[in-house]
Design a protein around this motif. Structure first.
Motif, PDB file in Angstrom:
ATOM      1  N   ALA A 363       0.742  -1.088   0.042  1.00 55.94           N
ATOM      2  CA  ALA A 363       0.105   0.008  -0.163  1.00 55.94           C
ATOM      3  C   ALA A 363       0.869   1.201   0.039  1.00 55.94           C
ATOM      4  N   SER A 364       2.291   1.126   0.396  1.00 56.15           N
ATOM      5  CA  SER A 364       3.011   2.471   0.720  1.00 56.15           C
ATOM      6  C   SER A 364       3.506   2.765  -0.913  1.00 56.15           C
ATOM      7  N   GLU A 365       3.525   1.815  -1.603  1.00 58.30           N
ATOM      8  CA  GLU A 365       3.964   1.909  -3.225  1.00 58.30           C
ATOM      9  C   GLU A 365       5.456   2.121  -3.399  1.00 58.30           C
ATOM     10  N   ILE A 366       6.057   2.137  -2.360  1.00 57.52           N
ATOM     11  CA  ILE A 366       7.486   2.363  -2.533  1.00 57.52           C
ATOM     12  C   ILE A 366       8.176   1.449  -3.238  1.00 57.52           C
ATOM     13  N   LEU A 367       7.509   0.305  -3.834  1.00 60.06           N
ATOM     14  CA  LEU A 367       8.087  -0.551  -4.670  1.00 60.06           C
ATOM     15  C   LEU A 367       7.324  -0.833  -5.737  1.00 60.06           C
ATOM     16  N   LYS A 368       6.405   0.210  -6.153  1.00 60.20           N
ATOM     17  CA  LYS A 368       5.528   0.192  -7.349  1.00 60.20           C
ATOM     18  C   LYS A 368       6.167  -0.126  -8.678  1.00 60.20           C
ATOM     19  N   TYR A 398       5.254  -6.727  -6.248  1.00 65.38           N
ATOM     20  CA  TYR A 398       5.764  -5.932  -6.098  1.00 65.38           C
ATOM     21  C   TYR A 398       7.271  -6.113  -5.412  1.00 65.38           C
ATOM     22  N   GLY A 399       7.735  -7.325  -5.536  1.00 73.92           N
ATOM     23  CA  GLY A 399       9.218  -7.683  -5.159  1.00 73.92           C
ATOM     24  C   GLY A 399       9.221  -7.888  -3.780  1.00 73.92           C
ATOM     25  N   ILE A 400       8.234  -8.210  -3.183  1.00 76.99           N
ATOM     26  CA  ILE A 400       8.144  -8.855  -1.727  1.00 76.99           C
ATOM     27  C   ILE A 400       7.961 -10.137  -1.758  1.00 76.99           C
ATOM     28  N   GLY A 401       8.644 -10.780  -0.860  1.00 76.13           N
ATOM     29  CA  GLY A 401       8.603 -12.467  -0.692  1.00 76.13           C
ATOM     30  C   GLY A 401       8.076 -12.641   0.654  1.00 76.13           C
ATOM     31  N   ILE A 402       7.036 -13.504   0.779  1.00 80.57           N
ATOM     32  CA  ILE A 402       6.347 -13.967   2.224  1.00 80.57           C
ATOM     33  C   ILE A 402       6.877 -15.159   2.448  1.00 80.57           C
ATOM     34  N   HIS A 403       7.241 -15.441   3.802  1.00 79.64           N
ATOM     35  CA  HIS A 403       7.795 -16.660   4.238  1.00 79.64           C
ATOM     36  C   HIS A 403       7.355 -17.147   5.291  1.00 79.64           C
ATOM     37  N   HIS A 404       6.720 -18.027   5.565  1.00 80.20           N
ATOM     38  CA  HIS A 404       6.252 -18.685   6.700  1.00 80.20           C
ATOM     39  C   HIS A 404       6.033 -20.182   6.527  1.00 80.20           C
ATOM     40  N   GLY A 405       5.568 -20.744   7.917  1.00 79.54           N
ATOM     41  CA  GLY A 405       5.483 -22.208   7.689  1.00 79.54           C
ATOM     42  C   GLY A 405       4.053 -22.778   6.972  1.00 79.54           C
ATOM     43  N   LEU A 406       3.412 -21.992   6.692  1.00 82.15           N
ATOM     44  CA  LEU A 406       1.951 -22.381   5.984  1.00 82.15           C
ATOM     45  C   LEU A 406       1.713 -21.928   4.727  1.00 82.15           C
ATOM     46  N   ILE A 407       2.775 -21.869   3.884  1.00 85.31           N
ATOM     47  CA  ILE A 407       3.031 -21.845   2.576  1.00 85.31           C
ATOM     48  C   ILE A 407       3.314 -23.145   1.983  1.00 85.31           C
ATOM     49  N   PRO A 408       2.929 -23.612   1.030  1.00 87.25           N
ATOM     50  CA  PRO A 408       3.298 -24.845  -0.003  1.00 87.25           C
ATOM     51  C   PRO A 408       4.889 -24.587  -0.027  1.00 87.25           C
TER      52      PRO A 408
END
Length: 764
Positions: A363-368, A398-408
């Motif tokens: 939402a900040s759009e710094i990586l838009k 947006y060049g952001i990776g999400i990583h936690h234990g409940l992702i395939p």
């Protein structure tokens, strides 16, 4: 940077080291910082000679080699005496033409010698390079049968890929038969087994007398002590039991062993609440302790960011904040790091926090303006198979990776790969980055000083901080704690690791009683063992039955035995129908599966699994029965769609499905169904006088639930972490050509990589 002043400081510290006024690990920090300062500056001939010299004084010539990654010319044409001496010393660190160790790795390597028992417990920093030592030890000692035990399937697969694909490991590819599955039909002359603790236990249940190991390595060995960690999910999966048993079975007579972990602290006499159990474990098993915790091969700078408007981290990074708001400060930090063309990891305490902060950064759009074209095939694949509204997909754009234990798992793996290649600028993660994941980031932003809702312990905090900077990529890493008490955790008093099997006062579950010496058993413990033995003899259950599924107690197995014996003919027949269904079309018969759930329900400890068994909603069948059915007919995606149809959002459905598949099915459900299977087959064998091995049970279902595959190649592919279509390719040999034709662009690229590992094929 004042080059003269910084160089003079290095010389001063070097002289202190020679006078034994500072330790070698203190000098490493000084040299690390100096290399980090000069790496982007103009470096002349005299500078190169000096840098070559100091890198070898600290025993890490890799520091000098790394300069080439920063576009520095490192070739020295004219040698002075110091340079020649440095090159001569460096040659002693080479283990082959292309491989070399640093001084402190060599010290450990030299501890291993032929003709004696070699057993060591190594605790070292995350940047030390523990696994690299293991492979060098195997080569030096010329072991014939080796087992490497890693905490996760991801690490198992990573090491398999390294052996098959990395030219530096060709020795192992050429000289060993590699095994990663617990079912082994053919052994080679030399064998290398790569397992998780659970898979190792499964292997020895079938092969304890078939093979003798020469060497065993156990990684992340702190997991033997549940009190040392604060991960409730791991505790519920009883991984401490699996780890203790795995370590126990590696410590057979004449087996060399290396047990290792990061930043493990040890109780010392005189400490408050001193506990001698771990020292007793080491002593009784002739294990020598090696403590390299202070040797940070990649230095760390720690910075607390609270309310100051301007904060200078170093010469390259300064923050000028306009507000004290935490979220806005996070945005400013990421924006400033991006401007110096670096990436960053952001640590969050919870999965929901990870996704929430991802949305705020979007939402900040710094990586838009981020360009995702290099991995558009991955985005297209993920959107098609899941849902383009999934927050993970929006973040990727947006060049952001999400990583936690409940992702395939295969998506987790791809996100880490994209981040390490520089395609993603931000990786937001829970503590999943501290286990089984190698990341390359100079910067770490710590948003919370908790793990879930519990305060971080020193051990956890040090491991999180260890993600800042990576050996052979960076000289130092930046740890930035944003408005929290993370530094209190870093500086807190450490807790010594314990081993409950060597502690008379430690409460022990029944399983541990069988792996504990008499001197550490209370009278009540000994009486319990006698009572269990009497119950076993009364039912005429042989020991080999109890040896299966070692992480389930004998009392629980006896309970299952009694409940199977009490089944009426109709219930027995429903189980027969279930087994026929499984062998015919790999789906459950609802009535037969309900019968099994009725049998196992009293011994189930996991509360979530107990709820799934007991809750039936508006129907006559349990939630677990429905979930297993939809998983068998549709895999992960089928289970996800089932949850969406029952009112879950896409984000909720994926997390719930991942929790069910990775935590519930593969550990809990397989464990309890496996115990049922063993006791059921024994009951039938006992009643019919047929050999136990000839009895058909639900073995096929257990393999499917654990791997989501039945064939050997399909199971290896599943372990590796690939899209389900690729697993199906290996599972359906008769239809493989058609399946392959249906691969999307991303799947085909992954297929080429995995097929090289499985079938040794090369694609042009």
């Amino acid at each position: 940077m004042d080059r003269i002043k910084e160089t003079a400081n290095v010389v001063i510290e070097l002289n202190k080291y020679r006078k034994n006024e500072i330790e070698d690990y203190d000098l490493i920090k000084v040299v690390c910082d100096y290399f980090d300062e000069v790496k982007d500056e103009q470096i002349g001939y005299a500078d190169l000679c000096f840098l070559k010299y100091i890198s070898n004084v600290v025993g890490i010539p890799h520091f000098y080699d790394l300069l080439s990654k920063f576009e520095q010319q490192t070739e020295i044409e004219n040698f002075d005496l110091n340079t020649f001496s440095s090159i001569l010393y460096e040659s002693t660190l080479h283990t082959s033409e292309n491989n070399k160790v640093h001084k402190y790795q060599k010290e450990i390597l030299e501890l291993f010698s032929i003709g004696k028992l070699n057993r060591f417990f190594l605790s070292a920093s995350t940047s030390f390079g523990k696994t690299h030592i293991v492979f060098e030890v195997i080569k030096k000692m010329d072991y014939k049968n080796v087992v490497l035990i890693f905490p996760t399937i991801a690490l198992l697969s990573e090491n398999l890929e390294r052996i098959i694909s990395d030219g530096n490991y060709v020795y192992f590819k050429d000289n060993f038969t590699i095994h990663t599955l617990s079912e082994v039909e053919n052994f080679g002359e030399k064998n290398l087994f790569i397992f998780t603790p659970e898979r190792f236990l499964s292997f020895i249940e079938k092969n304890e007398t078939n093979i003798h190991f020469d060497f065993a390595f156990v990684d992340e060995v702190y997991k033997i002590d549940n009190d040392y960690i604060i991960d409730e999910e791991v505790k519920e999966n009883e991984r401490d039991v699996a780890y203790r048993l795995a370590v126990f079975y590696t410590l057979k007579e004449n087996v060399d062993v290396l047990l290792a972990g990061p930043y493990i602290d040890f109780s010392q006499p005189g400490d408050q609440n001193y506990n001698n159990s771990f020292n007793s474990f080491l002593l009784q098993n002739e294990i020598n302790l090696i403590d390299y915790n202070n040797y940070e091969i990649v230095n760390k700078s720690y910075n607390e960011i609270k309310t100051k408007k301007q904060i200078k981290i170093d010469d390259a990074l300064t923050f000028n904040f306009q507000t004290n708001d935490k979220e806005r400060r996070l945005i400013e930090i990421i924006k400033t790091i991006k401007e110096i063309n670096e990436n960053t990891i952001v640590y969050c305490s919870s999965r929901n926090g990870v996704e929430s902060y991802a949305k705020k950064i979007i939402a900040s759009e710094i990586l838009k303006q981020h360009d995702s074209s290099n991995y558009i095939d991955f985005i297209t694949h993920t959107s098609k198979n899941f849902n383009e509204r999934w927050v993970l997909i929006q973040a990727l754009k947006y060049g952001i990776g999400i990583h936690h234990g409940l992702i395939p798992k295969y998506i987790q793996k791809e996100i880490i790969s994209l981040f390490n290649r520089g395609e993603l600028k931000v990786l937001i993660s829970t503590t999943t980055i501290t286990e089984g994941v190698n990341t390359s980031a100079k910067n770490l932003i710590v948003l919370h000083s908790k793990k879930g809702n519990k305060d971080l312990k020193k051990f956890d905090a040090k491991n999180i901080a260890g993600r800042a900077g990576r050996f052979l990529y960076h000289y130092s890493g930046r740890v930035m704690a944003l408005q929290n008490d993370f530094m209190d955790a870093i500086n807190s008093k450490s807790e010594g690791i314990k081993h409950k099997n060597f502690d008379l006062d430690a409460p022990k579950d029944e399983i541990d009683l069988y792996y504990t010496g008499d001197e550490f058993l209370s009278p009540a413990d000994k009486a319990k063992l006698e009572n269990i033995k009497a119950e076993q003899l009364q039912r005429n259950i042989p020991d080999f039955v109890f040896e299966q599924y070692k992480v389930v107690s004998r009392v629980d197995k006896i309970t299952i035995y009694d409940r199977i014996k009490a089944l009426n003919p109709s219930e027995r027949e429903s189980i027969h129908v279930l087994i026929r269904n499984l062998n015919f079309r790999m789906d459950i018969d609802y009535n037969g599966f309900e019968t099994i759930l009725k049998v196992i329900e009293p011994i189930v400890k996991n509360q979530k699994l107990k709820f799934f068994i007991e809750f039936k909603g508006n129907g006559q069948y349990s939630t677990l029965t429905n979930l297993v059915h939809f998983y068998l007919i549709g895999g992960f995606l089928g289970s996800m769609r089932y949850k969406i149809e029952h009112g879950k959002t896409i984000d909720e459905a994926i997390k719930d499905t991942a929790d069910f598949v990775y935590n519930m099915l593969k550990y809990q459900v397989v464990k309890y169904l496996g115990v049922f299977n063993i006791m059921y087959k024994f009951c039938i064998s006992q009643e019919t006088s047929r050999p136990f091995k000839e009895i058909t049970g639900i073995d096929k279902l257990l393999v499917k639930l654990e791997y989501n595959a039945l064939t050997e190649k399909g199971r290896i592919a599943s372990d590796f972490g690939v899209p389900s279509n690729i697993v199906e390719y290996y599972e359906n040999e008769n239809n493989s050509a058609t399946i392959r034709e249906g691969f999307d662009s991303y799947e085909f690229e992954i297929f080429k990589k995995i097929d090289h590992i499985i079938n040794k094929t090369d694609f042009t």
